[in-house]
Write a protein that holds these residues in place. Structure first.
Motif, PDB file in Angstrom:
ATOM      1  N   LYS A 142     -41.404 112.550  96.568  1.00  0.00           N
ATOM      2  CA  LYS A 142     -40.693 113.792  96.883  1.00  0.00           C
ATOM      3  C   LYS A 142     -40.986 114.858  95.831  1.00  0.00           C
ATOM      4  O   LYS A 142     -41.214 116.029  96.160  1.00  0.00           O
ATOM      5  N   ASN A 143     -40.997 114.464  94.589  1.00  0.00           N
ATOM      6  CA  ASN A 143     -41.334 115.411  93.517  1.00  0.00           C
ATOM      7  C   ASN A 143     -42.763 115.915  93.672  1.00  0.00           C
ATOM      8  O   ASN A 143     -43.041 117.105  93.456  1.00  0.00           O
ATOM      9  N   ALA A 144     -43.670 115.013  94.046  1.00  0.00           N
ATOM     10  CA  ALA A 144     -45.070 115.405  94.242  1.00  0.00           C
ATOM     11  C   ALA A 144     -45.195 116.407  95.389  1.00  0.00           C
ATOM     12  O   ALA A 144     -45.998 117.350  95.322  1.00  0.00           O
ATOM     13  N   ILE A 145     -44.419 116.221  96.443  1.00  0.00           N
ATOM     14  CA  ILE A 145     -44.426 117.159  97.565  1.00  0.00           C
ATOM     15  C   ILE A 145     -43.947 118.533  97.110  1.00  0.00           C
ATOM     16  O   ILE A 145     -44.537 119.563  97.464  1.00  0.00           O
ATOM     17  N   GLU A 146     -42.892 118.551  96.311  1.00  0.00           N
ATOM     18  CA  GLU A 146     -42.363 119.833  95.832  1.00  0.00           C
ATOM     19  C   GLU A 146     -43.383 120.565  94.956  1.00  0.00           C
ATOM     20  O   GLU A 146     -43.551 121.781  95.068  1.00  0.00           O
ATOM     21  N   VAL A 147     -44.077 119.817  94.113  1.00  0.00           N
ATOM     22  CA  VAL A 147     -45.110 120.433  93.275  1.00  0.00           C
ATOM     23  C   VAL A 147     -46.255 120.948  94.140  1.00  0.00           C
ATOM     24  O   VAL A 147     -46.779 122.052  93.927  1.00  0.00           O
ATOM     25  N   ALA A 148     -46.650 120.164  95.145  1.00  0.00           N
ATOM     26  CA  ALA A 148     -47.720 120.584  96.050  1.00  0.00           C
ATOM     27  C   ALA A 148     -47.330 121.854  96.800  1.00  0.00           C
ATOM     28  O   ALA A 148     -48.169 122.745  97.014  1.00  0.00           O
ATOM     29  N   GLN A 149     -46.075 121.947  97.200  1.00  0.00           N
ATOM     30  CA  GLN A 149     -45.604 123.156  97.878  1.00  0.00           C
ATOM     31  C   GLN A 149     -45.725 124.376  96.972  1.00  0.00           C
ATOM     32  O   GLN A 149     -46.187 125.445  97.396  1.00  0.00           O
ATOM     33  N   GLN A 150     -45.320 124.207  95.719  1.00  0.00           N
ATOM     34  CA  GLN A 150     -45.414 125.317  94.766  1.00  0.00           C
ATOM     35  C   GLN A 150     -46.867 125.724  94.537  1.00  0.00           C
ATOM     36  O   GLN A 150     -47.197 126.913  94.519  1.00  0.00           O
ATOM     37  N   ASN A 151     -47.750 124.735  94.382  1.00  0.00           N
ATOM     38  CA  ASN A 151     -49.157 125.033  94.130  1.00  0.00           C
ATOM     39  C   ASN A 151     -49.818 125.705  95.327  1.00  0.00           C
ATOM     40  O   ASN A 151     -50.617 126.639  95.162  1.00  0.00           O
ATOM     41  N   LEU A 152     -49.486 125.229  96.525  1.00  0.00           N
ATOM     42  CA  LEU A 152     -50.076 125.854  97.711  1.00  0.00           C
ATOM     43  C   LEU A 152     -49.580 127.282  97.878  1.00  0.00           C
ATOM     44  O   LEU A 152     -50.362 128.189  98.208  1.00  0.00           O
ATOM     45  N   ASP A 153     -48.306 127.506  97.631  1.00  0.00           N
ATOM     46  CA  ASP A 153     -47.772 128.860  97.755  1.00  0.00           C
ATOM     47  C   ASP A 153     -48.460 129.817  96.779  1.00  0.00           C
ATOM     48  O   ASP A 153     -48.708 130.979  97.108  1.00  0.00           O
ATOM     49  N   LYS A 154     -48.772 129.325  95.586  1.00  0.00           N
ATOM     50  CA  LYS A 154     -49.513 130.154  94.625  1.00  0.00           C
ATOM     51  C   LYS A 154     -50.907 130.469  95.155  1.00  0.00           C
ATOM     52  O   LYS A 154     -51.393 131.596  95.037  1.00  0.00           O
ATOM     53  N   LEU A 155     -51.570 129.467  95.750  1.00  0.00           N
ATOM     54  CA  LEU A 155     -52.911 129.678  96.297  1.00  0.00           C
ATOM     55  C   LEU A 155     -52.877 130.656  97.468  1.00  0.00           C
ATOM     56  O   LEU A 155     -53.750 131.523  97.588  1.00  0.00           O
ATOM     57  N   VAL A 156     -51.866 130.532  98.310  1.00  0.00           N
ATOM     58  CA  VAL A 156     -51.710 131.455  99.435  1.00  0.00           C
ATOM     59  C   VAL A 156     -51.548 132.888  98.936  1.00  0.00           C
ATOM     60  O   VAL A 156     -52.156 133.828  99.453  1.00  0.00           O
ATOM     61  N   GLU A 157     -50.734 133.052  97.905  1.00  0.00           N
ATOM     62  CA  GLU A 157     -50.496 134.379  97.353  1.00  0.00           C
ATOM     63  C   GLU A 157     -51.727 134.923  96.644  1.00  0.00           C
ATOM     64  O   GLU A 157     -51.968 136.130  96.609  1.00  0.00           O
ATOM     65  N   TYR A 158     -52.524 134.018  96.097  1.00  0.00           N
ATOM     66  CA  TYR A 158     -53.685 134.383  95.280  1.00  0.00           C
ATOM     67  C   TYR A 158     -54.879 134.841  96.124  1.00  0.00           C
ATOM     68  O   TYR A 158     -55.790 135.483  95.618  1.00  0.00           O
ATOM     69  N   THR A 159     -54.873 134.517  97.420  1.00  0.00           N
ATOM     70  CA  THR A 159     -56.044 134.744  98.270  1.00  0.00           C
ATOM     71  C   THR A 159     -55.779 135.827  99.297  1.00  0.00           C
ATOM     72  O   THR A 159     -54.762 135.814  99.979  1.00  0.00           O
ATOM     73  N   ASP A 160     -56.729 136.756  99.398  1.00  0.00           N
ATOM     74  CA  ASP A 160     -56.674 137.814 100.405  1.00  0.00           C
ATOM     75  C   ASP A 160     -57.686 137.531 101.506  1.00  0.00           C
ATOM     76  O   ASP A 160     -58.873 137.320 101.217  1.00  0.00           O
ATOM     77  N   PHE A 161     -57.223 137.529 102.733  1.00  0.00           N
ATOM     78  CA  PHE A 161     -58.114 137.406 103.889  1.00  0.00           C
ATOM     79  C   PHE A 161     -57.999 138.667 104.729  1.00  0.00           C
ATOM     80  O   PHE A 161     -56.943 139.305 104.794  1.00  0.00           O
ATOM     81  N   LEU A 162     -59.090 138.999 105.403  1.00  0.00           N
ATOM     82  CA  LEU A 162     -59.084 140.137 106.314  1.00  0.00           C
ATOM     83  C   LEU A 162     -60.067 139.866 107.441  1.00  0.00           C
ATOM     84  O   LEU A 162     -61.273 139.755 107.215  1.00  0.00           O
ATOM     85  N   CYS A 163     -59.558 139.714 108.645  1.00  0.00           N
ATOM     86  CA  CYS A 163     -60.407 139.613 109.828  1.00  0.00           C
ATOM     87  C   CYS A 163     -60.536 141.002 110.436  1.00  0.00           C
ATOM     88  O   CYS A 163     -59.529 141.705 110.608  1.00  0.00           O
ATOM     89  N   CYS A 164     -61.751 141.399 110.748  1.00  0.00           N
ATOM     90  CA  CYS A 164     -61.976 142.764 111.198  1.00  0.00           C
ATOM     91  C   CYS A 164     -63.167 142.810 112.149  1.00  0.00           C
ATOM     92  O   CYS A 164     -63.958 141.865 112.229  1.00  0.00           O
ATOM     93  N   THR A 165     -63.289 143.922 112.821  1.00  0.00           N
ATOM     94  CA  THR A 165     -64.393 144.141 113.756  1.00  0.00           C
ATOM     95  C   THR A 165     -65.057 145.469 113.453  1.00  0.00           C
ATOM     96  O   THR A 165     -64.370 146.495 113.349  1.00  0.00           O
ATOM     97  N   TYR A 166     -66.359 145.442 113.287  1.00  0.00           N
ATOM     98  CA  TYR A 166     -67.109 146.693 113.235  1.00  0.00           C
ATOM     99  C   TYR A 166     -67.444 147.049 114.673  1.00  0.00           C
ATOM    100  O   TYR A 166     -68.145 146.307 115.366  1.00  0.00           O
TER     101      TYR A 166
END
Length: 641
Positions: free
Chosen positions: A403-427
């Protein structure tokens, strides 16, 4: 007909050539586990008449290498590099070349097992964002829960039919021109899963003598084993699939413990937690059911916290990482080769663990499914009340440590999500049809637009990776196209020079496109630079030789620090594939060239190192506009010209 450039763009190449495997200890560890790949080969269908992957001449590779790094080095650095290359060629390089040629004579592929481990299984960063690409389908519009589940059932039925066609060799053989391509990768995508292990992961591949009959359905962090074949070995009907999915939905009102989010962790962390998790017999049975399943079907609920500039990007974020711990990221098992995602809000796509295959089989799966659903007889959608095994909820015993490992994984993934910018676009200015009218390669033209966009934004060239498929050879995967060239830099500078004439700009563009196309062709023929340099390095490690100083030179370090990672993945309709950058100060750019538009999946990290995905988008759109104006000189193709 497939293009020369047709594979997904995720390359972990930098970490094996100049980064994480720079010492003998790590390299030896990587090589010790390489036997897993040949063992897997015995479970694949026989391959015929494909030549073995070649070992290019050493002199040829080194000459190409020197020319490719010239735009990235100062004159004094280039002089040093040339001296090191000469020393390497006359000394260690000759010995290593002989070792590599002997290996090529005695193996089905001198590269295949090394590449699987070096590029993927030994890569220790999380597979989410860093490695796994995602293919985003055209968005659906579900009016009711019934429509949502019906579509998921029909899509599952289509994906299972595609597997049947693959198993029975009914799918057309891919070709490059008139040349057939190795189809081994198609046999690897179903029933496959990456298994975490210290230092270097393992792969589970289905044994054809023990066919798998189940998928796993994920809903609200719960997992269900769902047998999708009847007693005669036939796929159960869409109606039965629908009933099963309704059962899953009804049994998933309460969120489960987010065990799946552990698969988003750093690989060594996940390996340690996985070892603890499967010590419990119930957990081991549940994990094995997921790992051995044909694929995952992720039924996502509505989202509330994902922020995105448009719907396409919103859908891409759901495919790439699920949106974070408060959204659907726990509704995944990111180690599975295929995770088909269908969300209540209409998002549809496939999240891909990249180790066993490139993008082509997955893109073909998408195309097949979309065509299948369009042509699916209405009778297949009717009622079917015959009995069948109901989905079985997989149970987990979650200790306090897990359970503790899951909580740490959640925190780490949320940081990665916040750290990454994606943009789908069409020319939307034009697409591949107009580019073809300019008598140039659409792929090379797009690659030069990426080069120009980066130079426009950062006022310097970027080491630029594009993947080329090498399936002309037995067990072929990819080679790197080095899109940054002497010609591409001259083109970018000329385009941005207000004193240059339009004719000068056009000539520079045509020359840059030709240079790129030539390298792309050579890469597809196994005559690129990067895989050969990797092979020479791993041959040295395997034979206990000291690595030559060339491998620590700025020429290799800088030219494999890919600030642009790119690929063309052509898909049906308004689709696009996306993935994360491979370096903190880089961009990712995957594209689907359509007849009259160009779809892009762009990404960058919020690293504080100057990358900005929106600015890169703007620079890219401006580059396409400017390039059209240049190429349109004396070429009347459209009314507005």
């Amino acid at each position: 007909m497939l293009r020369v450039v047709n594979a997904a763009g995720q390359s972990m190449f930098r970490h094996v050539l100049s980064g994480l495997v720079n010492n003998q200890k790590n390299g030896a560890s990587l090589l010790r586990v390489s036997a897993c790949y040949p063992q897997m080969q015995r479970h694949m269908s026989a391959q015929h008449n494909f030549p073995r992957h070649p070992v290019p001449p050493l002199t040829q590779t080194l000459a190409k290498f020197v020319r490719s790094v010239q735009p990235l080095l100062s004159p004094s650095e280039l002089s040093t590099t040339k001296s090191l290359v000469k020393d390497f060629e006359e000394g260690d390089g000759q010995k290593l070349q002989q070792i590599l040629e002997n290996r090529a004579r005695n193996m089905e592929s001198w590269l295949a097992d090394w590449w699987l481990n070096a590029a993927y299984l030994a890569y220790r960063l999380p597979v989410v964002v860093h490695s796994n690409p995602a293919l985003v389908f055209p968005r659906r519009h579900f009016q009711t829960e019934e429509e949502f589940l019906k579509y998921a059932a029909d899509l599952t039925y289509a994906a299972l039919n595609y597997k049947s066609d693959i198993d029975n060799d009914k799918i057309p053989i891919d070709k490059m021109g008139k040349q057939p391509l190795d189809m081994t990768q198609y046999k690897r995508i179903y029933g496959t899963c990456r298994i975490p292990a210290p230092e270097c992961d393992k792969m589970h591949f289905t044994d054809p003598s023990r066919p798998v009959h189940h998928i796993v359905v994920a809903r609200n962090n719960n997992f269900f084993k769902f047998c999708v074949y009847d007693s005669n070995g036939e796929i159960i009907s869409p109606a039965k699939l629908l009933v099963g999915l309704k059962t899953v939905l009804n049994a998933s009102e309460k969120p489960g413990e987010a065990v799946g989010i552990l698969t988003s962790e750093h690989r060594d962390t996940w390996a340690r937690v996985h070892s603890d998790l499967v010590k419990d017999a119930r957990n081991r049975r549940s994990v094995e059911a997921i790992q051995t399943s044909l694929f995952l079907l992720c039924l996502d609920g509505p989202t509330s916290n994902i922020r995105a500039p448009n719907i396409a990007t919103m859908d891409a974020l759901k495919m790439i990482h699920g949106g974070g711990s408060k959204e659907n990221s726990g509704n995944r098992w990111f180690d599975k080769t295929i995770e088909i995602v269908v969300g209540e809000e209409g998002e549809v796509g496939i999240t891909v663990e990249h180790s066993p295959a490139e993008a082509v089989p997955i893109a073909m799966l998408m195309n097949y499914c979309l065509d299948f659903l369009e042509k699916m007889p209405k009778s297949k959608r009717g009622e079917d009340t015959a009995a069948f095994p109901k989905p079985e909820k997989l149970q987990f015993n979650i200790s306090s440590d897990i359970k503790n490992a899951i909580e740490v994984a959640q925190q780490n993934l949320d940081k990665l999500v916040e750290y990454t910018d994606f943009l789908c676009c069409t020319y939307s200015g034009y697409g591949k049809n107009l580019i073809k009218e300019f008598k140039v390669s659409p792929d090379s033209y797009i690659q030069m637009a990426l080069q120009l966009a980066y130079y426009r934004l950062h006022n310097e060239p970027a080491a630029h990776y594009e993947s080329a498929g090498t399936r002309l050879f037995h067990l072929g995967r990819t080679e790197a196209i080095r899109s940054c060239s002497v010609e591409s830099v001259h083109f970018a500078k000329t385009m941005l020079d207000s004193k240059s004439s339009n004719e000068d700009k056009k000539q520079a563009l045509v020359a840059a496109v030709k240079s790129h196309k030539d390298y792309a062709t050579q890469a597809a023929l196994g005559q690129g630079v990067d895989r050969h340099l990797l092979g020479l390095k791993l041959a040295a490690i395997e034979n206990g030789m000291q690595l030559h100083p060339l491998y620590r030179d700025p020429s290799i370090v800088r030219s494999t620090h890919f600030k642009i990672t790119s690929s063309q993945v052509a898909g049906k309709g308004n689709s696009v594939m996306c993935y994360g950058p491979v370096v903190p100060d880089g961009y990712a750019a995957c594209y689907n060239p359509l007849p009259n538009t160009l779809n892009f999946g762009l990404a960058a990290f919020k690293s504080g190192r100057g990358t900005d995905v929106k600015a890169f988008h703007d620079a890219l759109m401006a580059s396409f506009d400017d390039m059209e104006k240049v190429m349109a000189i004396g070429h009347q193709t459209r009314a507005k010209l």
